[in-house]
Design a protein around this motif. Structure first.
Motif, short mmCIF file in Angstrom:
data_model
loop_
_atom_site.label_atom_id
_atom_site.label_comp_id
_atom_site.label_asym_id
_atom_site.label_seq_id
_atom_site.Cartn_x
_atom_site.Cartn_y
_atom_site.Cartn_z
N LEU A 81 -0.46 -2.60 -10.55
CA LEU A 81 -0.98 -2.32 -9.18
C LEU A 81 -2.21 -3.40 -9.04
O LEU A 81 -2.68 -3.60 -7.93
CB LEU A 81 -1.53 -0.94 -8.92
CG LEU A 81 -0.39 0.18 -8.91
CD1 LEU A 81 -0.68 1.36 -9.01
CD2 LEU A 81 0.61 -0.18 -7.66
N HIS A 82 -2.85 -3.73 -10.29
CA HIS A 82 -4.02 -4.39 -9.99
C HIS A 82 -3.88 -5.77 -9.89
O HIS A 82 -4.66 -6.60 -9.44
CB HIS A 82 -4.71 -4.40 -11.55
CG HIS A 82 -5.38 -2.88 -11.72
ND1 HIS A 82 -6.44 -2.54 -10.90
CD2 HIS A 82 -5.16 -1.99 -12.61
CE1 HIS A 82 -6.77 -1.11 -11.14
NE2 HIS A 82 -6.00 -1.07 -12.32
N VAL A 83 -2.59 -6.34 -9.63
CA VAL A 83 -2.43 -7.68 -9.27
C VAL A 83 -2.73 -7.85 -7.73
O VAL A 83 -3.41 -8.75 -7.42
CB VAL A 83 -0.81 -7.99 -9.48
CG1 VAL A 83 -0.59 -9.24 -8.97
CG2 VAL A 83 -0.63 -7.88 -11.00
N LYS A 84 -2.53 -6.71 -7.04
CA LYS A 84 -2.96 -6.79 -5.70
C LYS A 84 -4.02 -5.82 -5.22
O LYS A 84 -4.53 -5.90 -3.92
CB LYS A 84 -1.51 -6.31 -4.63
CG LYS A 84 -0.43 -7.36 -5.09
CD LYS A 84 0.70 -7.19 -4.34
CE LYS A 84 1.84 -7.91 -4.53
NZ LYS A 84 3.18 -7.87 -3.79
N ILE B 183 3.34 5.65 -5.91
CA ILE B 183 2.90 5.85 -7.45
C ILE B 183 1.94 6.76 -7.77
O ILE B 183 1.94 7.41 -8.64
CB ILE B 183 2.69 4.31 -7.98
CG1 ILE B 183 3.70 3.32 -7.92
CG2 ILE B 183 2.15 4.51 -9.33
CD1 ILE B 183 3.45 2.00 -8.05
N SER B 184 1.08 6.91 -6.84
CA SER B 184 -0.05 7.71 -6.59
C SER B 184 0.33 9.42 -6.94
O SER B 184 -0.35 10.12 -7.44
CB SER B 184 -1.12 7.65 -5.69
OG SER B 184 -1.77 6.59 -5.55
N ALA C 255 -6.63 5.64 -3.01
CA ALA C 255 -5.14 5.95 -2.72
C ALA C 255 -5.02 6.92 -3.47
O ALA C 255 -4.19 8.04 -2.69
CB ALA C 255 -4.29 4.51 -2.99
N PHE C 256 -5.03 7.59 -4.66
CA PHE C 256 -4.64 8.65 -5.33
C PHE C 256 -5.63 9.60 -4.69
O PHE C 256 -4.94 10.69 -4.33
CB PHE C 256 -5.27 8.40 -6.78
CG PHE C 256 -5.28 9.64 -7.58
CD1 PHE C 256 -4.28 10.60 -7.57
CD2 PHE C 256 -6.28 10.06 -8.23
CE1 PHE C 256 -4.07 11.76 -8.18
CE2 PHE C 256 -6.36 11.26 -8.87
CZ PHE C 256 -5.29 12.14 -8.70
N PHE C 257 -6.84 9.50 -4.44
CA PHE C 257 -7.67 10.43 -3.98
C PHE C 257 -7.08 11.16 -2.51
O PHE C 257 -6.98 12.38 -2.33
CB PHE C 257 -9.19 10.17 -3.68
CG PHE C 257 -9.74 9.87 -4.91
CD1 PHE C 257 -9.32 10.31 -6.29
CD2 PHE C 257 -11.03 9.42 -4.99
CE1 PHE C 257 -10.06 10.17 -7.45
CE2 PHE C 257 -11.57 9.02 -6.22
CZ PHE C 257 -11.46 9.42 -7.28
N PHE D 62 0.78 -1.07 -0.14
CA PHE D 62 0.03 0.07 -0.01
C PHE D 62 0.80 1.23 -0.08
O PHE D 62 0.54 2.45 -0.54
CB PHE D 62 -0.95 0.06 1.22
CG PHE D 62 -2.11 1.06 1.28
CD1 PHE D 62 -2.96 0.87 0.30
CD2 PHE D 62 -1.73 2.20 1.84
CE1 PHE D 62 -4.25 2.01 0.06
CE2 PHE D 62 -2.74 3.45 1.82
CZ PHE D 62 -4.08 3.01 0.95
N ALA D 63 2.13 1.22 0.87
CA ALA D 63 2.95 2.40 0.55
C ALA D 63 3.59 2.60 -0.68
O ALA D 63 3.54 3.57 -1.20
CB ALA D 63 4.09 2.09 1.48
N ILE D 64 3.73 1.37 -1.53
CA ILE D 64 4.01 1.83 -2.77
C ILE D 64 3.11 2.41 -3.72
O ILE D 64 3.30 3.09 -4.56
CB ILE D 64 4.72 0.32 -3.57
CG1 ILE D 64 5.78 -0.12 -2.68
CG2 ILE D 64 4.69 0.38 -4.86
CD1 ILE D 64 6.25 -1.61 -3.08
N LEU D 65 1.82 1.88 -3.30
CA LEU D 65 0.69 2.38 -4.11
C LEU D 65 0.58 3.87 -4.03
O LEU D 65 0.47 4.61 -4.85
CB LEU D 65 -0.62 1.84 -3.68
CG LEU D 65 -1.93 2.10 -4.09
CD1 LEU D 65 -2.01 2.46 -5.62
CD2 LEU D 65 -2.84 1.35 -3.50
#
Length: 299
Positions: free
Chosen positions: A176-179, A73-74, A188-190, A67-70
């Protein structure tokens, strides 16, 4: 009930983007006339995160390293939001959106490098037709059909910064859609953008925190529409198009959406339209068709 195919889901997602978020660029331009890009973006993504929160909480996401990586990337898309908002202060909503039509060429390159999405002849032809369609419209000012409609260099360059950061984010989103689900990726982006813009706009909030209660009616409508409707539809549908199509399929919206924005720009901002747009539009639609027809779901 028969399960929808990936391509059908991708088409539905693209249609949702076109119908539900066509007025987003116009709304951004209206809002940043009165609000700073940072403050406007904070309000926009705060509202969007609140709208999506009920669905996000049901997914029970784990706050771990992935989630931190997500979140990291966001931040690429957060950069795009800031660059686009600042760019629209000096360029037009129409030209700003049209510049995003070059996104697929960057997405094709990044996707080939990052997720090994094949670059086939029909895809190249589709991208080139889309770029040509955009060029037809962008060269209108150069042939004396309304030079003011091209915006200015600084605004256009800022939008191009947003284009490149968006292309990189889009290509990385496939992995990202793998997980994570589309809802999780969008939320996450919002949240990332809302917090980032809160930090950047904090001095303004301290100086004029009551501005939200005294903004013009047009600005209020723009903020409510883009925060509660346009933004959630745009980014959630975009992630569904990436997951069930590919980054390049999702990028078709950058070819098509500008033409749904023309009517809004004409009605709300008085920006001029020209019959030459129909030529560019036809080329863009043909390019989008070739890209979609030749693309298989990325693994």
């Amino acid at each position: 009930m028969k399960k929808l195919s990936d391509k059908t889901i991708a088409v539905i997602a693209l249609l949702a983007i076109i119908v539900g978020s066509g007025a987003v660029p116009v709304s951004v331009k209206i809002a940043v006339k009165e609000l700073s890009p940072e403050y406007f973006s904070f309000l926009r993504f705060l509202l969007a995160s609140l709208i999506l929160s009920p669905l996000f909480l049901r997914t029970k996401v784990k706050l771990n390293r992935d989630f931190a990586i997500l979140i990291l990337i966001s931040l690429l898309l957060t950069l795009n939001i800031l660059a686009f908002a600042y760019g629209l202060k000096t360029t037009t909503a129409t030209i700003g959106q049209l510049l995003y039509a070059i996104s697929p060429i960057f997405i094709a390159i990044f996707s080939f490098i990052l997720v090994r999405e094949r670059i086939t002849t029909p895809k190249v032809a589709g991208i080139l037709l889309g770029i040509l369609g955009t060029a037809v419209v962008l060269t209108i000012p150069l042939i004396g059909l309304g030079i003011h409609s091209a915006g200015d260099l600084k605004g256009n360059l800022l939008v191009i910064v947003g284009v490149i950061s968006t292309a990189l984010y889009t290509s990385l989103s496939q992995k990202l859609h793998v997980k994570f689900s589309p809802i999780q990726v969008a939320q996450a982006f919002f949240l990332t953008t809302a917090v980032s813009m809160l930090v950047l706009s904090f001095p303004e909030i301290l100086r004029s925190g009551t501005k939200i209660f005294s903004m013009n009616f047009d600005t209020l409508l723009a903020v409510l529409y883009i925060g509660c409707v346009g933004t959630p539809i745009l980014y959630v549908a975009y992630q569904y198009a990436i997951k069930h199509g590919s980054p390049l399929v999702a990028s078709i919206n950058y070819f098509i959406t500008p033409f749904s924005s023309f009517a809004w720009a004409y009605i709300l901002l008085g920006e001029r339209l020209n019959p030459v747009l129909s030529v560019g539009g036809a080329l863009v639609l043909l390019g989008a068709y070739l890209i979609f027809k030749s693309t298989k779901k990325a693994k």
